[in-house]
Design an enzyme around this catalytic site. Sequence first.
Site, PDB file in Angstrom:
ATOM      1  N   GLY A 143       0.822  -1.202   0.000  1.00  0.00           N
ATOM      2  CA  GLY A 143       0.000   0.000   0.000  1.00  0.00           C
ATOM      3  C   GLY A 143       0.857   1.254   0.000  1.00  0.00           C
ATOM      4  O   GLY A 143       2.064   1.208   0.244  1.00  0.00           O
ATOM      5  N   GLN A 145       1.206   3.555   2.067  1.00  0.00           N
ATOM      6  CA  GLN A 145       1.901   3.795   3.336  1.00  0.00           C
ATOM      7  C   GLN A 145       2.417   2.486   3.935  1.00  0.00           C
ATOM      8  O   GLN A 145       2.430   2.295   5.151  1.00  0.00           O
ATOM      9  CB  GLN A 145       0.973   4.505   4.327  1.00  0.00           C
ATOM     10  CG  GLN A 145       0.816   5.991   4.079  1.00  0.00           C
ATOM     11  CD  GLN A 145       2.120   6.755   4.297  1.00  0.00           C
ATOM     12  OE1 GLN A 145       2.970   6.371   5.108  1.00  0.00           O
ATOM     13  NE2 GLN A 145       2.297   7.852   3.570  1.00  0.00           N
ATOM     14  N   SER A 146       2.887   1.606   3.083  1.00  0.00           N
ATOM     15  CA  SER A 146       3.354   0.293   3.530  1.00  0.00           C
ATOM     16  C   SER A 146       4.592   0.397   4.427  1.00  0.00           C
ATOM     17  O   SER A 146       5.628   0.922   4.020  1.00  0.00           O
ATOM     18  CB  SER A 146       3.687  -0.578   2.317  1.00  0.00           C
ATOM     19  OG  SER A 146       4.402  -1.734   2.694  1.00  0.00           O
ATOM     20  N   ASN A 147       4.470  -0.131   5.647  1.00  0.00           N
ATOM     21  CA  ASN A 147       5.636  -0.210   6.544  1.00  0.00           C
ATOM     22  C   ASN A 147       6.670  -1.178   5.984  1.00  0.00           C
ATOM     23  O   ASN A 147       7.874  -0.954   6.105  1.00  0.00           O
ATOM     24  CB  ASN A 147       5.197  -0.690   7.932  1.00  0.00           C
ATOM     25  CG  ASN A 147       4.218   0.245   8.595  1.00  0.00           C
ATOM     26  OD1 ASN A 147       4.452   1.439   8.685  1.00  0.00           O
ATOM     27  ND2 ASN A 147       3.097  -0.296   9.056  1.00  0.00           N
ATOM     28  N   CYS A 149       7.290  -1.868   2.825  1.00  0.00           N
ATOM     29  CA  CYS A 149       8.033  -1.262   1.711  1.00  0.00           C
ATOM     30  C   CYS A 149       9.078  -0.285   2.218  1.00  0.00           C
ATOM     31  O   CYS A 149      10.201  -0.235   1.698  1.00  0.00           O
ATOM     32  CB  CYS A 149       7.065  -0.573   0.751  1.00  0.00           C
ATOM     33  SG  CYS A 149       6.088  -1.738  -0.242  1.00  0.00           S
TER      34      CYS A 149
END
Length: 427
Positions: A143, A145-147, A149
């Site tokens: 997503g 706001q992927s943690n 990534c």
Amino acid sequence: MLCSSGYTHHTPTFSIASSINKTLRKRAVCCRSNSNLSPGRTVMAAGNDSSQLSFDYLTMKPYKPPSWASHLSPAPSHVFSLAHLPTPIHKWNLPNLPKDTEVWLKRDDLSGMQLSGNKVRKLEFLMAEAMAQGADCIITIGGIQSNHCRATAVAAKYMNLDCYLILRTSKVLVDEDPGLTGNLLVERLVGAHVDLVSKEEYAKIGALTLTNILKERLVNEGRRPYIIPVGGSNSLGTWGYINAIKEIEQQLQMRAGKSGFDDIAVACGSGGTIAGLSLGSWLSPLKAKVHAYSVCDDPDYFYDYVQDLLDGLQAAVSARDIVTIKNAKGLGYAMNTTEELKFVKEVAAATGVVLDPVYSGKAAYAMMKDMAKNPKKWEGRKILFIHTGGLLGLYDKVDQLGTLVGNWRRMDLHDSIPRKEGTGKMF
């Protein structure tokens, strides 16, 4: 300027990149050569031995599974030290708990700053495999706001690897600059290449096909990409939380005379964390009951997904026998009700622990609602809640949080208070 790859790139007015990259190339070569370390030198977990206090951070180390997990296959041979371990465990003084119920907190949000959260435990095994395969870049997906990534982008740069992120966003924003909020700021600061796809495209094409499309493009350019799935959740990544159970066991052993935990509670967003925790707890002497709170897909999806991960390790156990999964997604993934955000604010004000709104915040909210509704079920139990990090996700919620936080005013300074220019030094 626009690079040949098509990514927008801003040329800095000065650069130290060339000298840094020379140093990092040496480190990368060293890391790959270290993959042939003597099999006699083993560690139970990255960072779990005292040598972490010296120079073991960001190094490849041989890995030996816990004895109770030695039959699982395939087992990783090496781990790349990325996390600050062991993470602390402390009592969490939540209000309004059922009678004689204790909640303790496993602070995986403190596994590092840029790499904080549960994702780094999985990345320790995944990045070790990437290095062993001679990858020169990493691809992953998530997503906006992927943690995961963000953690992957930082880990890749630590290892002198390029990182390519496929991030899903709304169709209204897919053609716009994604901005610098929260995780995006860190990803873009460390130089990750960002490809945006709409949620609709993501739903119709799927993560596997999207990452393979990008992989094919990079291979055609002469690159050697390594793909990490959503959340780092595959059978190899599962070892991160099998190993975390060993860490919890070791921490309990240091508290002589103290009992273990009856339950483990944790958010579930991609499945790898709960697969490792539930399998590890079932195999080890810990034997805590694992409660997972899904923040996106429904429980049936995760039971099936976790089963695939367990089968990939030849665990010979049913997911439904070792973990209970409850729906905690509310309005949907990364979307919050006012009540959920109010809960996050109240927990922070009462205990000093800041939960993220996407994962641990929703999981703790669901757990506390169940305790209020079914107190007898939880009475007298000792629960370990896993804080999986994600603090940066709060920055994406500032508009919603604005009405929930106050506690400010201009200081009242009466005219009678003496004033003299230069008295106060502004450092």
